[in-house]
Design a protein around this motif. Sequence first.
Motif, PDB file in Angstrom:
ATOM      1  N   VAL A 107      48.040  94.554  -0.213  1.00 28.25           N
ATOM      2  CA  VAL A 107      49.394  93.997  -0.205  1.00 28.25           C
ATOM      3  C   VAL A 107      49.465  92.818   0.758  1.00 28.25           C
ATOM      4  N   THR A 108      49.907  91.662   0.250  1.00 32.10           N
ATOM      5  CA  THR A 108      50.105  90.490   1.106  1.00 32.10           C
ATOM      6  C   THR A 108      51.581  90.106   1.092  1.00 32.10           C
ATOM      7  N   THR A 109      52.078  89.770   2.258  1.00 37.32           N
ATOM      8  CA  THR A 109      53.486  89.395   2.406  1.00 37.32           C
ATOM      9  C   THR A 109      53.587  87.937   2.842  1.00 37.32           C
ATOM     10  N   THR A 110      54.411  87.173   2.130  1.00 34.77           N
ATOM     11  CA  THR A 110      54.562  85.745   2.426  1.00 34.77           C
ATOM     12  C   THR A 110      56.017  85.432   2.740  1.00 34.77           C
ATOM     13  N   ASN A 111      56.240  84.733   3.841  1.00 39.29           N
ATOM     14  CA  ASN A 111      57.585  84.235   4.167  1.00 39.29           C
ATOM     15  C   ASN A 111      57.742  82.878   3.495  1.00 39.29           C
ATOM     16  N   ASN A 112      58.678  82.794   2.557  1.00 43.74           N
ATOM     17  CA  ASN A 112      58.862  81.569   1.779  1.00 43.74           C
ATOM     18  C   ASN A 112      59.618  80.481   2.529  1.00 43.74           C
ATOM     19  N   TYR A 113      60.261  80.842   3.626  1.00 41.45           N
ATOM     20  CA  TYR A 113      61.054  79.863   4.389  1.00 41.45           C
ATOM     21  C   TYR A 113      60.784  80.065   5.881  1.00 41.45           C
ATOM     22  N   GLU A 114      59.558  79.764   6.289  1.00 41.74           N
ATOM     23  CA  GLU A 114      59.167  80.015   7.678  1.00 41.74           C
ATOM     24  C   GLU A 114      59.991  79.203   8.671  1.00 41.74           C
ATOM     25  N   LYS A 115      60.181  77.916   8.390  1.00 44.30           N
ATOM     26  CA  LYS A 115      60.930  77.076   9.323  1.00 44.30           C
ATOM     27  C   LYS A 115      62.380  77.521   9.420  1.00 44.30           C
ATOM     28  N   ALA A 116      63.003  77.816   8.283  1.00 42.78           N
ATOM     29  CA  ALA A 116      64.392  78.277   8.290  1.00 42.78           C
ATOM     30  C   ALA A 116      64.519  79.586   9.056  1.00 42.78           C
ATOM     31  N   THR A 117      63.550  80.478   8.868  1.00 44.66           N
ATOM     32  CA  THR A 117      63.557  81.768   9.572  1.00 44.66           C
ATOM     33  C   THR A 117      63.480  81.564  11.071  1.00 44.66           C
ATOM     34  N   GLU A 118      62.552  80.716  11.484  1.00 42.82           N
ATOM     35  CA  GLU A 118      62.385  80.450  12.918  1.00 42.82           C
ATOM     36  C   GLU A 118      63.668  79.906  13.543  1.00 42.82           C
ATOM     37  N   LEU A 119      64.301  78.960  12.855  1.00 42.64           N
ATOM     38  CA  LEU A 119      65.518  78.358  13.398  1.00 42.64           C
ATOM     39  C   LEU A 119      66.672  79.349  13.444  1.00 42.64           C
ATOM     40  N   ALA A 120      66.852  80.121  12.366  1.00 42.22           N
ATOM     41  CA  ALA A 120      67.991  81.040  12.284  1.00 42.22           C
ATOM     42  C   ALA A 120      67.859  82.214  13.246  1.00 42.22           C
ATOM     43  N   GLU A 121      66.656  82.675  13.474  1.00 44.79           N
ATOM     44  CA  GLU A 121      66.465  83.810  14.391  1.00 44.79           C
ATOM     45  C   GLU A 121      66.743  83.419  15.835  1.00 44.79           C
ATOM     46  N   ASN A 122      66.731  82.123  16.120  1.00 48.18           N
ATOM     47  CA  ASN A 122      66.963  81.658  17.490  1.00 48.18           C
ATOM     48  C   ASN A 122      68.270  80.902  17.661  1.00 48.18           C
ATOM     49  N   ARG A 123      69.109  80.901  16.613  1.00 45.66           N
ATOM     50  CA  ARG A 123      70.387  80.199  16.678  1.00 45.66           C
ATOM     51  C   ARG A 123      71.432  81.040  15.979  1.00 45.66           C
ATOM     52  N   SER A 124      72.302  81.692  16.757  1.00 49.80           N
ATOM     53  CA  SER A 124      73.234  82.670  16.193  1.00 49.80           C
ATOM     54  C   SER A 124      74.262  82.056  15.247  1.00 49.80           C
ATOM     55  N   ASN A 125      74.567  80.760  15.385  1.00 46.58           N
ATOM     56  CA  ASN A 125      75.539  80.149  14.478  1.00 46.58           C
ATOM     57  C   ASN A 125      74.875  79.383  13.326  1.00 46.58           C
ATOM     58  N   LEU A 126      73.611  79.703  13.053  1.00 47.98           N
ATOM     59  CA  LEU A 126      72.927  79.260  11.837  1.00 47.98           C
ATOM     60  C   LEU A 126      72.514  80.504  11.057  1.00 47.98           C
ATOM     61  N   SER A 127      73.070  80.676   9.870  1.00 49.30           N
ATOM     62  CA  SER A 127      72.740  81.809   9.020  1.00 49.30           C
ATOM     63  C   SER A 127      71.997  81.332   7.788  1.00 49.30           C
ATOM     64  N   ILE A 128      71.039  82.130   7.336  1.00 52.71           N
ATOM     65  CA  ILE A 128      70.397  81.839   6.059  1.00 52.71           C
ATOM     66  C   ILE A 128      70.562  83.053   5.152  1.00 52.71           C
ATOM     67  N   TRP A 129      70.980  82.789   3.930  1.00 52.90           N
ATOM     68  CA  TRP A 129      71.168  83.847   2.933  1.00 52.90           C
ATOM     69  C   TRP A 129      70.205  83.586   1.783  1.00 52.90           C
ATOM     70  N   THR A 130      69.256  84.466   1.573  1.00 54.66           N
ATOM     71  CA  THR A 130      68.379  84.382   0.416  1.00 54.66           C
ATOM     72  C   THR A 130      68.733  85.509  -0.541  1.00 54.66           C
ATOM     73  N   PHE A 131      68.009  85.619  -1.650  1.00 55.97           N
ATOM     74  CA  PHE A 131      68.332  86.660  -2.628  1.00 55.97           C
ATOM     75  C   PHE A 131      68.137  88.056  -2.045  1.00 55.97           C
ATOM     76  N   ASP A 132      67.055  88.272  -1.293  1.00 56.59           N
ATOM     77  CA  ASP A 132      66.718  89.628  -0.854  1.00 56.59           C
ATOM     78  C   ASP A 132      67.105  89.932   0.585  1.00 56.59           C
ATOM     79  N   GLU A 133      67.175  88.900   1.432  1.00 59.16           N
ATOM     80  CA  GLU A 133      67.449  89.121   2.855  1.00 59.16           C
ATOM     81  C   GLU A 133      68.362  88.029   3.391  1.00 59.16           C
ATOM     82  N   ALA A 134      68.815  88.269   4.619  1.00 64.32           N
ATOM     83  CA  ALA A 134      69.622  87.260   5.310  1.00 64.32           C
ATOM     84  C   ALA A 134      69.330  87.336   6.795  1.00 64.32           C
TER      85      ALA A 134
END
Length: 436
Positions: free
Chosen positions: A331-358
């Motif tokens: 099983v391999t897991t790929t983050n399709n939006y690495e840069k967006a994830t990095e920014l959103a996890e460190n900035r509380s007023n930036l949210s990202i909504w994808t189909f499966d997660e947010a």
Amino acid sequence: MSFHDPIRQSKYLRQTLSQDKKPVGFFVSAGCPLAVAMPDKEWPLIPDVSGLTKYIKEQIDKETEEIPQTKRSLAYSYSKLIEEVIKTGKAIPTIEDILSFLRGMMQISKGASDIRGFGESELADLEKLVCKKIAEKLDVNLPDNKTPYHKLAKWVNNIERDTPIEIFTTNYDLLMEEAFESLKVPYFDGFVGTRFPFFDLRAVEDGVIPNHWTRLWKIHGSINWYLRENKDVYRSTSLNGTDSYIIHPSHLKYDQSRKMPYLALIDRLNKFLRQNSAVLIMSGYSFSDEHLNDTILNALRANPTAMVIALLFGNLTTIKEEEDKEDKIVVTTTNNYEKATELAENRSNLSIWTFDEAIIGGLRAKWKPTKSEYDAEENIANAVKQKLIPIKDSEGKDTEEKIVKYEFLLGDFAVLGDFLQELIGKEQFKIKQDGV
């Protein structure tokens, strides 16, 4: 395990869009034209960056006319240019990488006889040809009046607001303009005049335009913006201009006249996000533009009351199962939006909504409604979907037992259009019910 409630977030978005005094903006980016439904074999209306890159190469390969100064074909020159871009570390360069590199070479070629094997006039011819081919591919019309662009325009046209809607876009096409004009939605894009509309910097900065006029800010330029020989930027009513196109694929240290609209509109984005309680809803943006990312993040740091909601297409995580040489499931897991994830996890007023997660408030979690029963009134545009996923046994095979997973599909620009379309009816119904 933590979850984010898609029904709750849907209601929050509806409430945000219904507040007439809150500064609300939309950011329409490269993925949005892909959401326009087209007849078989005609999709996409406009390709993504990789598709556009392939198209430009194919078109230039057909060019056989020789440049007098260099006696080499444009096709040969373009292939050599791509090789030079690859040498800089871009393994698979996009048309944006190529055009950015080309413009950088043009700037240092002035007065030089040869830059990496290219002459000054050769580079100028290449830039003109590349921009011409981009404009030809992007000079398209929307197939009907039911597209997501029309639904966004209808929503803008059917709401009464004390603060104007601002729409930012990195796209060079004219799809948003077409939707606005077909529905007679007034908008201001920074240009004034009739014969050769010119960019009015003071009007952009001062913002003294009627509130019912939508602001349309084309950050990376447009296929109908040109640079005249006297270095004035103008917008044409046709696409038959012979002057240089104003198309900025990225942040460029280019000549001052070309930079002026770009810098003014980047500053407009910064000012918008620094307004109290401003909300920017992004669609089709993959966070690949570092300069734009810096602008957005710096504004959010300076203004904790502002909020950016990035609606991303597809899943945040892709899980792939393959058999290895020993017939074991890997099983391999790929983050399709690495840069967006990095920014959103460190900035509380930036949210990202994808189909499966947010990622909301810095917390990454899957979607799951707090309550199992909810009605259509709560699930606006049927954006929340249930999926039954078979549970696998120890050998990796599907069993009859299933678990429920949820998807929140607003990252699809088409679904966002349906969401806005449905809001028009709901808000008008509410007004009638309230007797206002």
